[in-house]
Design a protein around this motif. Sequence first.
Motif, PDB file in Angstrom:
ATOM      1  N   ARG A 143      -9.393 -15.373 -42.221  1.00 11.48           N
ATOM      2  CA  ARG A 143      -8.608 -14.302 -41.506  1.00 11.48           C
ATOM      3  C   ARG A 143      -7.749 -14.860 -40.447  1.00 11.48           C
ATOM      4  N   ALA A 144      -8.470 -15.765 -39.851  1.00  7.39           N
ATOM      5  CA  ALA A 144      -7.493 -16.537 -38.763  1.00  7.39           C
ATOM      6  C   ALA A 144      -6.320 -17.417 -39.132  1.00  7.39           C
ATOM      7  N   TYR A 145      -6.616 -18.053 -40.199  1.00 12.11           N
ATOM      8  CA  TYR A 145      -5.629 -18.682 -41.058  1.00 12.11           C
ATOM      9  C   TYR A 145      -4.484 -17.976 -41.610  1.00 12.11           C
ATOM     10  N   ARG A 146      -4.574 -16.820 -41.714  1.00 12.11           N
ATOM     11  CA  ARG A 146      -3.589 -15.871 -42.405  1.00 12.11           C
ATOM     12  C   ARG A 146      -2.685 -15.483 -41.350  1.00 12.11           C
ATOM     13  N   SER A 147      -3.527 -14.954 -40.043  1.00 16.34           N
ATOM     14  CA  SER A 147      -2.922 -14.465 -38.817  1.00 16.34           C
ATOM     15  C   SER A 147      -2.332 -15.510 -37.930  1.00 16.34           C
ATOM     16  N   ALA A 148      -2.469 -16.808 -38.162  1.00 13.87           N
ATOM     17  CA  ALA A 148      -1.823 -17.637 -36.992  1.00 13.87           C
ATOM     18  C   ALA A 148      -0.566 -18.024 -37.667  1.00 13.87           C
ATOM     19  N   GLN A 149      -0.152 -17.884 -38.973  1.00 12.58           N
ATOM     20  CA  GLN A 149       1.006 -18.290 -39.177  1.00 12.58           C
ATOM     21  C   GLN A 149       2.278 -17.127 -38.923  1.00 12.58           C
ATOM     22  N   SER A 150       3.554 -17.823 -38.972  1.00 14.95           N
ATOM     23  CA  SER A 150       4.640 -16.842 -38.631  1.00 14.95           C
ATOM     24  C   SER A 150       5.478 -16.944 -39.909  1.00 14.95           C
ATOM     25  N   PRO A 151       5.748 -16.023 -40.714  1.00 13.68           N
ATOM     26  CA  PRO A 151       5.049 -14.649 -40.674  1.00 13.68           C
ATOM     27  C   PRO A 151       3.818 -14.929 -41.190  1.00 13.68           C
ATOM     28  N   LYS A 152       2.999 -13.556 -40.690  1.00 18.26           N
ATOM     29  CA  LYS A 152       1.707 -13.508 -41.184  1.00 18.26           C
ATOM     30  C   LYS A 152       1.302 -13.672 -42.939  1.00 18.26           C
ATOM     31  N   VAL A 153       0.174 -14.421 -43.336  1.00 17.80           N
ATOM     32  CA  VAL A 153       0.124 -14.534 -44.793  1.00 17.80           C
ATOM     33  C   VAL A 153      -0.342 -13.321 -45.341  1.00 17.80           C
ATOM     34  N   LYS A 154       0.176 -12.961 -46.386  1.00 20.63           N
ATOM     35  CA  LYS A 154      -0.401 -11.736 -46.891  1.00 20.63           C
ATOM     36  C   LYS A 154      -1.681 -12.302 -47.707  1.00 20.63           C
ATOM     37  N   GLN A 155      -2.728 -11.293 -47.729  1.00 19.19           N
ATOM     38  CA  GLN A 155      -3.877 -11.428 -48.232  1.00 19.19           C
ATOM     39  C   GLN A 155      -3.705 -11.610 -49.915  1.00 19.19           C
ATOM     40  N   ALA A 156      -2.914 -11.074 -50.672  1.00 21.99           N
ATOM     41  CA  ALA A 156      -2.558 -11.445 -52.075  1.00 21.99           C
ATOM     42  C   ALA A 156      -2.036 -12.860 -52.333  1.00 21.99           C
ATOM     43  N   ASP A 157      -1.234 -13.565 -51.187  1.00 23.75           N
ATOM     44  CA  ASP A 157      -0.926 -14.878 -51.375  1.00 23.75           C
ATOM     45  C   ASP A 157      -2.046 -15.788 -51.285  1.00 23.75           C
ATOM     46  N   LEU A 158      -2.755 -15.368 -50.137  1.00 24.13           N
ATOM     47  CA  LEU A 158      -3.775 -16.396 -49.938  1.00 24.13           C
ATOM     48  C   LEU A 158      -4.858 -16.381 -50.999  1.00 24.13           C
ATOM     49  N   ALA A 159      -5.194 -15.147 -51.581  1.00 27.06           N
ATOM     50  CA  ALA A 159      -6.437 -15.002 -52.661  1.00 27.06           C
ATOM     51  C   ALA A 159      -5.584 -15.963 -53.871  1.00 27.06           C
ATOM     52  N   ALA A 160      -4.304 -15.894 -54.341  1.00 32.12           N
ATOM     53  CA  ALA A 160      -3.966 -16.663 -55.084  1.00 32.12           C
ATOM     54  C   ALA A 160      -4.082 -18.012 -55.089  1.00 32.12           C
ATOM     55  N   TRP A 161      -3.934 -18.356 -53.550  1.00 31.91           N
ATOM     56  CA  TRP A 161      -4.018 -20.059 -53.542  1.00 31.91           C
ATOM     57  C   TRP A 161      -5.487 -20.532 -53.659  1.00 31.91           C
ATOM     58  N   LEU A 162      -6.463 -19.780 -53.248  1.00 28.06           N
ATOM     59  CA  LEU A 162      -7.784 -19.886 -53.426  1.00 28.06           C
ATOM     60  C   LEU A 162      -8.436 -19.711 -55.077  1.00 28.06           C
ATOM     61  N   GLY A 163      -7.645 -18.976 -55.688  1.00 28.04           N
ATOM     62  CA  GLY A 163      -7.973 -18.620 -56.986  1.00 28.04           C
ATOM     63  C   GLY A 163      -9.032 -17.696 -57.267  1.00 28.04           C
ATOM     64  N   ILE A 164      -8.768 -16.421 -56.278  1.00 35.39           N
ATOM     65  CA  ILE A 164      -9.820 -15.410 -56.287  1.00 35.39           C
ATOM     66  C   ILE A 164      -8.835 -13.984 -56.177  1.00 35.39           C
ATOM     67  N   THR A 165      -9.624 -12.916 -56.429  1.00 33.31           N
ATOM     68  CA  THR A 165      -8.901 -11.756 -56.227  1.00 33.31           C
ATOM     69  C   THR A 165      -8.594 -11.334 -54.695  1.00 33.31           C
ATOM     70  N   GLN A 166      -7.849 -10.469 -54.423  1.00 34.22           N
ATOM     71  CA  GLN A 166      -7.459 -10.049 -53.175  1.00 34.22           C
ATOM     72  C   GLN A 166      -8.784  -9.251 -52.479  1.00 34.22           C
ATOM     73  N   GLY A 167      -9.477  -8.384 -53.681  1.00 33.38           N
ATOM     74  CA  GLY A 167     -10.669  -7.705 -52.976  1.00 33.38           C
ATOM     75  C   GLY A 167     -11.779  -8.592 -52.790  1.00 33.38           C
ATOM     76  N   GLN A 168     -11.924  -9.907 -53.381  1.00 31.20           N
ATOM     77  CA  GLN A 168     -12.772 -10.987 -52.873  1.00 31.20           C
ATOM     78  C   GLN A 168     -12.657 -11.381 -51.615  1.00 31.20           C
ATOM     79  N   LEU A 169     -11.134 -11.641 -51.341  1.00 31.22           N
ATOM     80  CA  LEU A 169     -10.753 -12.083 -50.069  1.00 31.22           C
ATOM     81  C   LEU A 169     -11.173 -11.524 -49.135  1.00 31.22           C
ATOM     82  N   SER A 170     -10.905  -9.990 -49.315  1.00 29.94           N
ATOM     83  CA  SER A 170     -11.133  -8.950 -47.979  1.00 29.94           C
ATOM     84  C   SER A 170     -12.399  -8.928 -47.816  1.00 29.94           C
TER      85      SER A 170
END
Length: 455
Positions: A36-63
């Motif tokens: 959560r901090a990793y997404r928020s600390a970047q500018s612009p803020k990283v979207k959950q869908a993008d971070l989930a794709a980088w991790l190879g999981i679903t957006q729901g799992q990331l949430s």
Amino acid sequence: MSDDVTAVAPDLPADFWEQAEIRSPLLSQHFGRFLRAYRSAQSPKVKQADLAAWLGITQGQLSKLERSPAAIHDLVKLQKWAEALHVPSDLLWFGKPHEEAGQPEATSAKATDQELTHVPRRNLLKGAGVLAVSAASSGLLANAPWQRLMDSVENDRPVDMATVQLMQDRTADFHDNEHTVPARQLLEGLLRHRTVISALLTNARTENIRNELVRTFGETEALVGWLHFDLGNANEAVQSWRKTLKIAKDSGDGPLAACALSYWSYLASSRNDTVPAVRLLQQAESYVPGNTAPATRSWVAAREAEELSRLGNETEAMRALERAFTAFDFAHPRTERHWTTFFTANRLGSLTVSTYMGLQHKDAPAIADSLLASLPPTVRKQRALALTDLTTLCVRANDYDRARALVDGAIDSTIRTESSLSRQRLLTLSSELASAKKGSPGNTIRDRIRSGLHR
């Protein structure tokens, strides 16, 4: 995944991983909060869908991971995700699973003295920060300064003086870096630093600690305003200086008020509001009477001399310059306040050159030559100003051969440092040459300035 985001996580700079909001969840061994901090600390803020794709999981799992109060203990997943996000290994509390790493399950946890002597001290400190939480139950390094800072921000631990000193040291570093680092590069980190101080203020339990943090916050806010000014963000700059003035008045910190007003005078000057600039500086000087804060007083008086020279008031300008030199004899710029570290003898010399230029004094070129020769290459913003002033003096003396030899260096230094002051002076020189005939030396210099500043 967003169309404008790559399929893999970016390689982030080292200072990103130094942020308190990033290190804290890693020190707490909670990967979900880190995500959560990793997404928020970047500018612009990283979207959950993008971070989930980088991790190879679903957006729901990331949430679910981000919101879960429980930490993750699956080492295979943790290692995979850490590698996907390029998390520095010295921030991790785990390594590769033994079967993947091909290492025996039991390894020596104790390094010899000889091994430690070959580890850079910076890496030792980073490692100690990681160990502080994992070994907290045994008391090992639990009271390290950086760990107390994390605990104050993350776990509402009361702030102690070691933590205050850490923030004051970091504030000093930002003021030092302002002399050489472009404003755009410095501002983002400074805003994060301000946020951390604000969080610490909520956990300041004693009046002394709160007063010290308020002072540090004010020094930070003043610099935020200056960087906004350097970037042409006038409204944001004024907002920061208003906040600084309120902090200074509420806390009785006269030198801090003088700092904010002096910074503000540069903005007025950039708009050719010379009389308001002088009034701001006279008000600033009233906050540092007598022998108080001599480095700040010297800077304010020298700035006043510079502005008075633009009004053609030679008598008052020279009196102000005399006050500046007198105060400087008692000044200790490196230790007085964080903002005075820039005000060396060379910076006083630069303001003297500018004052003599404004008065069209016959000694101005000689003083400018002497100043430029004395400047080391590391003081980049001062060199930009000195080169710009000397170029202007050469043009006004019709020494166009030397002006052409200097102007490219002035432009290059101005662009590299993002110095609003030298940029403003180059534009003023360009305006003075507006009537120069095509093909003339003055026209050539004007065209170089215009093209150089807009490249």
